[in-house]
Write a protein that holds these residues in place. Structure first.
Motif, PDB file in Angstrom:
ATOM      1  N   ALA A   1       0.851  -1.229   0.036  1.00 23.44           N
ATOM      2  CA  ALA A   1       0.138  -0.084  -0.042  1.00 23.44           C
ATOM      3  C   ALA A   1       0.846   1.074   0.165  1.00 23.44           C
ATOM      4  O   ALA A   1       0.641   2.366  -0.579  1.00 23.44           O
ATOM      5  N   LEU A   2       2.081   1.278   0.787  1.00 24.55           N
ATOM      6  CA  LEU A   2       3.014   2.435   0.859  1.00 24.55           C
ATOM      7  C   LEU A   2       3.445   2.533  -0.647  1.00 24.55           C
ATOM      8  O   LEU A   2       3.591   3.779  -1.031  1.00 24.55           O
ATOM      9  N   GLU A   3       3.767   1.354  -1.236  1.00 20.89           N
ATOM     10  CA  GLU A   3       4.423   1.790  -2.316  1.00 20.89           C
ATOM     11  C   GLU A   3       3.714   2.229  -3.511  1.00 20.89           C
ATOM     12  O   GLU A   3       3.778   3.022  -4.406  1.00 20.89           O
ATOM     13  N   ALA A   4       2.369   1.880  -3.426  1.00 17.04           N
ATOM     14  CA  ALA A   4       1.271   2.182  -4.424  1.00 17.04           C
ATOM     15  C   ALA A   4       0.922   3.692  -4.120  1.00 17.04           C
ATOM     16  O   ALA A   4       0.826   4.415  -5.000  1.00 17.04           O
ATOM     17  N   THR A   5       1.006   4.191  -2.824  1.00 15.85           N
ATOM     18  CA  THR A   5       0.496   5.632  -2.546  1.00 15.85           C
ATOM     19  C   THR A   5       1.885   6.580  -3.065  1.00 15.85           C
ATOM     20  O   THR A   5       1.516   7.703  -3.496  1.00 15.85           O
ATOM     21  N   ALA A   6       3.040   5.780  -2.978  1.00 16.06           N
ATOM     22  CA  ALA A   6       4.162   6.709  -3.198  1.00 16.06           C
ATOM     23  C   ALA A   6       4.205   6.804  -4.892  1.00 16.06           C
ATOM     24  O   ALA A   6       4.446   7.857  -5.280  1.00 16.06           O
ATOM     25  N   ALA A   7       3.960   5.824  -5.583  1.00 12.34           N
ATOM     26  CA  ALA A   7       3.763   5.840  -6.883  1.00 12.34           C
ATOM     27  C   ALA A   7       2.769   6.853  -7.317  1.00 12.34           C
ATOM     28  O   ALA A   7       2.972   7.484  -8.169  1.00 12.34           O
ATOM     29  N   SER A   8       1.599   6.838  -6.872  1.00 11.93           N
ATOM     30  CA  SER A   8       0.463   7.727  -6.943  1.00 11.93           C
ATOM     31  C   SER A   8       0.963   8.856  -6.666  1.00 11.93           C
ATOM     32  O   SER A   8       0.623  10.125  -7.468  1.00 11.93           O
ATOM     33  N   ALA A   9       1.608   9.419  -5.749  1.00 12.27           N
ATOM     34  CA  ALA A   9       2.277  10.712  -5.592  1.00 12.27           C
ATOM     35  C   ALA A   9       3.129  11.207  -6.398  1.00 12.27           C
ATOM     36  O   ALA A   9       3.076  12.548  -6.948  1.00 12.27           O
ATOM     37  N   ARG A  10       3.941  10.269  -6.889  1.00  9.84           N
ATOM     38  CA  ARG A  10       4.901  10.571  -8.087  1.00  9.84           C
ATOM     39  C   ARG A  10       4.185  10.833  -9.430  1.00  9.84           C
ATOM     40  O   ARG A  10       4.495  11.962 -10.092  1.00  9.84           O
ATOM     41  N   GLN A  11       3.154  10.252  -9.478  1.00  9.94           N
ATOM     42  CA  GLN A  11       2.293  10.426 -10.844  1.00  9.94           C
ATOM     43  C   GLN A  11       1.637  11.855 -10.768  1.00  9.94           C
ATOM     44  O   GLN A  11       1.707  12.819 -11.731  1.00  9.94           O
ATOM     45  N   ARG A  12       1.122  12.086  -9.458  1.00 13.94           N
ATOM     46  CA  ARG A  12       0.222  13.308  -9.092  1.00 13.94           C
ATOM     47  C   ARG A  12       1.299  14.526  -9.707  1.00 13.94           C
ATOM     48  O   ARG A  12       1.193  15.516 -10.167  1.00 13.94           O
TER      49      ARG A  12
END
Length: 165
Positions: free
Chosen positions: A113-124
């Motif tokens: 979940a942390l990795e997914a959130t970090a990836a989402s933040a990088r995309q935003r």
């Protein structure tokens, strides 16, 4: 007659799905589990009552042991015989091992979940940077100096010659 033949062609035979046998699949009756684990069936019943090894039950309440249950029976026997641990201690060890396993699964879920959130933040963040207007120039404040510069225009050559005379 042709209608039946057409219907037969439309519905193709599909073989039944193969039964997946895993280490969690309860397949062994108590007598087989006792032989595989090297224990007496009454010992297996006692372990079940104490909650050390809890096999699945059939509709008729018969015990069905899985390969994992057999391994756990062997481990209980090893801890009891070789290590000299009483059954209450073994039960606590099993509970703690199960708790550790559950926590490891939870930690893996949280890491994902942390990795997914970090990836989402990088995309935003990338989307925000992509939305910047490129025709604007960033303002940079010019540092002012206290130096004095004197400007003297060059004189035309004619004036230079007259002043020399």
């Amino acid at each position: 007659m042709e209608g039946r033949a057409d219907r037969g062609r439309q519905q193709q035979y599909q073989p039944p799905r193969a039964y997946q046998l895993t280490e969690e699949t309860p397949v062994y009756v108590i007598s087989v589990a006792a032989q595989l684990s090297g224990l007496h069936p009454q010992t297996l019943r006692q372990y079940d009552r104490l909650g050390l090894v809890s096999p699945d039950r059939t509709a008729g309440r018969g015990r069905r042991y899985s390969a994992r249950d057999i391994e756990q029976l062997r481990e209980v026997q090893r801890l009891s015989q070789d290590e000299g641990i009483n059954l209450a201690g073994i039960k606590r060890i099993i509970e703690l091992e199960n708790q550790v396993a559950a926590l490891q699964v939870r930690a893996a879920e949280l890491q994902a979940a942390l990795e997914a959130t970090a990836a989402s933040a990088r995309q935003r963040e990338a989307a925000v940077h992509a939305s910047y207007r490129r025709d604007l120039v960033p303002y940079q404040q010019v540092q002012q100096s206290s130096a004095l510069v004197v400007w003297r225009p060059k004189r035309p050559k004619r004036q230079q010659q007259r002043s020399a005379d």
